[in-house]
Design an enzyme around this catalytic site. Structure first.
Site, PDB file in Angstrom:
ATOM      1  N   ARG A 237       0.834  -1.109   0.158  1.00 15.52           N
ATOM      2  CA  ARG A 237       0.023   0.016  -0.261  1.00 15.52           C
ATOM      3  C   ARG A 237       0.865   1.236  -0.004  1.00 15.52           C
ATOM      4  O   ARG A 237       2.507   1.198   0.618  1.00 15.52           O
ATOM      5  CB  ARG A 237      -0.772   0.291   0.908  1.00 15.52           C
ATOM      6  N   GLU A 266      -5.006   6.751  -4.649  1.00 13.66           N
ATOM      7  CA  GLU A 266      -5.074   6.534  -5.383  1.00 13.66           C
ATOM      8  C   GLU A 266      -6.426   7.093  -6.299  1.00 13.66           C
ATOM      9  O   GLU A 266      -7.371   7.328  -4.775  1.00 13.66           O
ATOM     10  CB  GLU A 266      -4.963   5.087  -5.117  1.00 13.66           C
ATOM     11  N   HIS A 285      -2.047   0.015  -9.130  1.00 17.67           N
ATOM     12  CA  HIS A 285      -2.738  -0.334  -8.753  1.00 17.67           C
ATOM     13  C   HIS A 285      -3.263  -1.853  -9.171  1.00 17.67           C
ATOM     14  O   HIS A 285      -4.331  -2.302  -9.093  1.00 17.67           O
ATOM     15  CB  HIS A 285      -3.499  -0.324  -7.253  1.00 17.67           C
TER      16      HIS A 285
END
Ligand code: NAI
Ligand SMILES: O=CC(=O)O
Length: 326
Positions: A237, A266, A285
């Site tokens: 993360r 994000e 991601h």
């Protein structure tokens, strides 16, 4: 019949399975997450919710969620959910571990290779018409074969990355909350303290969950321990790495490069300083993004949800089961 809210469009077979036990309402947009106000409203009426890592489920959002029995997250990481607040209200929280392990390890290794060998930069160079001739040190990167890999977080994905690294003849160091004796025996990985791992590794892969303890786990001091030729790969993360410190380390050539699948914010804003650096390979991601794995994740999230609705203990419960669940 139960009432379920699904926070993003999912394939028909998954939705149909849930519809066998519940009335389903679904946020149909593919590219836009459900607004918090809509989520809050849905939570007031839902018995269960199937959500993604894009949904931040905080305590205040759960205040009116008096019917809610289960939050089924379609991800292994569940840092987007206030699990303590859910537990206080007797709401189960589940995740999707295991089914995405190999796919995420593939992506982690792809990012490592792409960063070491400047794959993205080289492709852009060619496509932009800059390739005039072959020359001895043009677009030279770092060797992967035979180098030292440091894995921080030797869990399911960490171990799967180590298996790939064995094939590349890498010397593998790891740091974890506890020793992984099985991985040491099977893969020859070596446990080291955090600082030694950072000082000795040519590639560092961060694969811990995101918790208060791992926030900024890689900060200025930790980056200063790394070799000038070392590469940092983050597929856990964004918040596990201090992005300002990483930018400074890269610009100051304190480390060689970084491969990032995850960011603190994000989608990462396009004007983010890290995106301006050629030695950064940045991905949106996509760690678990294969068709097969995303289907498996959706199926598992649906199964967890249905179990929770029907008062059975879901397979992947991350908080204690309420007293009415055996
Ligand atoms: N980029 C992506 O698309 C994906 C990212 N992930 C991220 O990867 C994480 C790991 O997933 P799994 O391997 O399935 O989880 P896991 O729970 O099997 O492994 C995590 C490991 O990290 C260790 N750990 C925790 N805190 C630590 C610390 N402070 N220092 C060192 N080690 C520590 C744990 O002991 C555990 O062994 C997830 O929590 C998620 O955030 C997972 C899947 C896809
Ligand atoms: O980041 C993805 C996850 O499953 O966690």
């Amino acid at each position: 019949m139960y009432s379920v809210f699904i926070t993003r469009s999912l394939p028909d077979p998954i939705v149909e399975k849930i519809e066998q036990v519940a009335k389903v309402s679904m946020w149909e947009e593919e590219e836009v997450p459900v607004p918090q106000e809509r989520l809050e409203k849905e939570l007031e009426q839902a018995d269960g919710i199937l959500c993604l890592l894009t949904e931040t489920i905080e305590e205040k959002l759960l205040l009116g969620a008096d019917r809610l029995k289960i939050i089924s997250n379609m991800a292994v990481g569940y840092n987007n959910i206030d699990v303590a607040a859910a537990s206080k209200k007797g709401i189960m929280v589940t995740n999707t571990p295991g089914v995405l392990t190999e796919t995420t390890a593939d992506l982690t290794f792809a990012l490592l290779m792409a960063t070491a060998r400047r794959i993205v930069e080289s492709s852009t160079y060619l496509k932009n018409g800059k390739w005039q001739t072959w020359s001895p040190f043009q677009l030279t990167g770092q060797d992967v074969y035979g180098t030292t890999l440091g894995i921080i977080g030797m869990g399911r994905i960490g171990e799967a990355v180590a298996r790939r690294a064995v094939g590349f003849g890498m010397n593998i160091l790891y740091n974890n909350r506890s020793r992984n004796m099985e991985a040491e025996k099977q893969l020859g990985v070596i446990y080291t303290d955090f600082e030694t791992l950072l000082r000795q590794s040519d590639f560092v892969c961060v694969l811990t969950p995101y918790t208060p303890e791992t926030r900024n786990l890689i900060d200025r001091e930790q980056l200063s321990w790394m070799k000038k030729t070392a590469t940092l790969i983050n597929t856990s993360r964004g918040g596990v790495v201090n992005e300002d410190a990483l930018y400074e380390a890269l610009v100051g050539h304190k480390i060689w490069a970084a491969g990032l699948d995850v960011f603190e914010e994000e989608p990462v804003p396009l004007n983010h300083p890290l995106l301006s650096l050629p030695q950064v390979v940045a991905l949106p991601h996509i760690g678990s993004a294969s068709i097969q794995t995303r289907m498996r994740m959706a199926e598992l999230a649906a199964a967890n949800l249905i179990d929770g609705l029907q008062g059975k203990k879901p397979k992947h419960l991350v908080n204690p089961a309420p007293s009415n669940i055996e």
